[in-house]
Scaffold this active site. Structure first.
Site, PDB file in Angstrom:
ATOM      1  N   HIS A 440       0.768  -1.231   0.035  1.00  0.00           N
ATOM      2  CA  HIS A 440       0.005  -0.131  -0.024  1.00  0.00           C
ATOM      3  C   HIS A 440       0.807   1.339   0.089  1.00  0.00           C
ATOM      4  O   HIS A 440       2.144   1.288   0.358  1.00  0.00           O
ATOM      5  CB  HIS A 440      -0.853  -0.041   1.347  1.00  0.00           C
ATOM      6  N   CYS A 459       2.704  -4.958   7.014  1.00  0.00           N
ATOM      7  CA  CYS A 459       2.376  -4.792   5.630  1.00  0.00           C
ATOM      8  C   CYS A 459       3.379  -4.125   4.948  1.00  0.00           C
ATOM      9  O   CYS A 459       4.532  -3.662   5.666  1.00  0.00           O
ATOM     10  CB  CYS A 459       1.135  -4.064   5.459  1.00  0.00           C
TER      11      CYS A 459
END
Length: 545
Positions: A440, A459
């Site tokens: 992301h 992440c």
């Protein structure tokens, strides 16, 4: 005695000959080996109980009327090379003693003992390779090989018979390597280091920060060290010593900058604790790191037709399309306490302006303690309180009795609204996996300026997230400009890609780049650490000759 270093050198001296198509033919299932054949194997083994696969060995040698099968010196070299690499990686005591015994037997005149033990070691090697898909992520990331390796299958025994009978045993063994040129290049790097093991390799003892112009307590030590590291030429090193340079001058600074770049450090030429630690790392430790990372190549995908690769300790992402590198980007990965896992997935969609469903662990450990200090924290950062993830209703933060609620008994869920300050930024790249890990964007752009980028909760934050989104949409036949509205307005939009792209996270702390330079990286998750053993007998240096 025969030098095992020579075995490593065959990796780039010999050229592999492809197996003929019919070399993989199998022969009829053989009958069980006779008692006489088993007895012959036990009489031939170097020491009682040394061989592991006596029944399978008896089968092989009875088939060949008890004649030797290791005629080709290249086959011997290749077998010993691969076993030596495993032994140097420090993951198996079994392969360590096999590496030593193979060298000793090859130097002896007992062809039966060598032949039988070489075949037994080949069976062990194949059992190891066949077990890598199941156990490799354990073996290569902190533990030893403790499991008994499987026996060779009948198919394998038949393939070995066919290869040996057609004098193509070398091809059989060579094709057990990882299918990548990187294995060969890293073997060259090991040989280069082994050639320097017996040379003087001084350590940099001067403490504190050493900056351009600072006085050096022992300039010759630093100069020699930089020369050994390959970042200072012999000519430059000799000139500096002749001139008796006693301060940290521009030539040494530039050499240190090259060294820092090869180790993923901040390229500022300042010698601090991290640079000093790498400068003082022993040759044997570097060899072990290289060998371990050579074995890790057996885990990673080798095709580059269409794939996203994230090398965690290098903090870099690569996007390959049509076998071409079309994008590389810095990334931020999980900090050591919240590691980014090694996983495989497929990127199936790009999400413009994603909302963020805050994981429970992050909510309890990171966000709620801040709420206790500032009761307006949730509103300031656009968090919504939900009763649950499934059809949950919105709970006003004012309705919550914050004096009686603690992070561990908070019964609700948090969701952050889309926008520039959303933790996921403007783009999320959906990669369904059991770890709930994805790529992301991020509003925290400043982290990409750091050399060490392990700060996330698992992440993967992508510096070039917008470019990645544009390339993915274009390659899927979509126009990035068609979504211009969602780039201006923080409204969530899911865009499904027509073709999913494989995504792999890998963990390589050493490799050789396209310029032939050996690269090392910080072992951010402490995966390179191996059980301490006395491995002096495994050194592949000239003293073994």
């Amino acid at each position: 005695m025969f030098s095992a270093r020579t075995l490593i050198k065959t990796l780039f001296v010999c050229v592999a000959m492809p197996l003929a198509a019919n070399a993989l033919e199998t022969v009829e299932s053989p009958n069980a080996a006779s008692q006489e054949a088993v007895l012959w194997v036990h009489q031939a083994e170097p020491e009682p109980g040394v061989v592991t696969y006596s029944q399978d060995l008896a089968n092989i040698y009875e088939f060949f009327s008890f004649a030797p099968i290791w005629h080709d010196y290249r086959a011997k070299d290749e077998l010993e090379t691969q076993i030596n690499i495993i032994s140097l990686a420090g993951i198996s005591q079994d392969f360590e003693w096999r590496a030593v015994l193979l060298r000793q037997l090859r130097a002896s005149a007992d062809w039966r003992a060598y032949d039988v033990f070489a075949t037994d070691s080949l069976f062990a090697l194949v059992g190891y390779i066949e077990s890598v898909p199941e156990f490799g992520k354990s073996w290569y990331f902190g533990t030893d090989i403790g499991e008994a390796l499987p026996r060779p299958t009948l198919t394998l025994v038949n393939k070995l018979k066919v290869s040996a009978s057609r004098n193509s045993l070398y091809d059989f063994v060579f094709n057990l390597r990882p299918d990548t040129q990187q294995y060969r290049e890293m073997a060259k790097a090991i040989v280069a280091l082994q050639d320097q093991e017996s040379t003087y390799w001084p350590k940099v003892q001067q403490t504190g920060l050493i900056r351009h112009g600072d006085k050096l307590k022992n300039a010759d030590n630093l100069i020699t060290n930089l020369e050994r590291q390959g970042v200072l030429s012999t000519y430059e090193a000799q000139r500096l010593k002749i001139e008796q340079i006693g301060f940290y001058n521009a030539v040494m600074v530039e050499a240190v900058k090259r060294f820092q770049e090869q180790h993923g450090l901040k390229r500022d030429g300042v010698i601090g604790n991290k640079t000093r630690r790498w400068l003082n790392m022993s040759v044997n430790t570097r060899i072990q790191i290289l060998a371990l990372n050579m074995e890790r190549l057996r885990l990673w995908p080798t095709e580059r037709e269409k794939i996203i690769l994230v090398n965690i300790p290098n903090y870099e992402m690569e996007l390959w399309m049509d076998s071409q590198l079309v994008l590389d980007s810095k990334v931020v990965v999980g900090r050591p306490s919240r590691r980014t896992p090694l996983f495989e997935s497929r990127l199936d969609s790009v999400v413009f302006n994603p909302s963020w469903n805050v994981p429970v662990k992050i909510m309890r450990e990171d966000i709620l303690p801040k709420v206790q200090q500032d009761n307006e924290y949730l509103d300031k950062h656009s968090y919504t309180v939900l009763s649950s993830w499934v059809n949950g209703s919105v709970i006003s933060s004012e309705e919550i009795d914050w004096e009686t609620v603690s992070p561990n008994n908070f019964p609700y869920r948090l969701q952050q609204s889309p926008g520039n300050f959303n933790a996921l930024g403007r783009y999320k790249f959906n990669t369904p996996n059991g770890n709930a890990i994805y790529l992301h964007d991020t509003p925290a752009k400043g982290l990409f300026n750091k050399a060490r980028r392990a700060y996330s909760s698992g992440c993967i934050r992508v510096q070039k997230a917008k470019v990645l989104a544009e390339v993915l949409l274009k390659r899927s036949g979509l126009k990035f400009g068609d979504y211009e509205y969602y780039q201006r307005i923080p409204e969530t939009k899911w865009v499904t890609l027509r073709k999913k792209i494989p995504v792999h996270t890998i963990y390589q702390t050493a490799w050789v780049n396209e310029e032939g330079e050996v690269q090392f990286r910080e072992d951010v998750y402490d995966y390179d650490t191996r059980p301490k053993r006395n491995s002096s007998s495994l050194s592949l240096t000239a003293q073994n000759q």
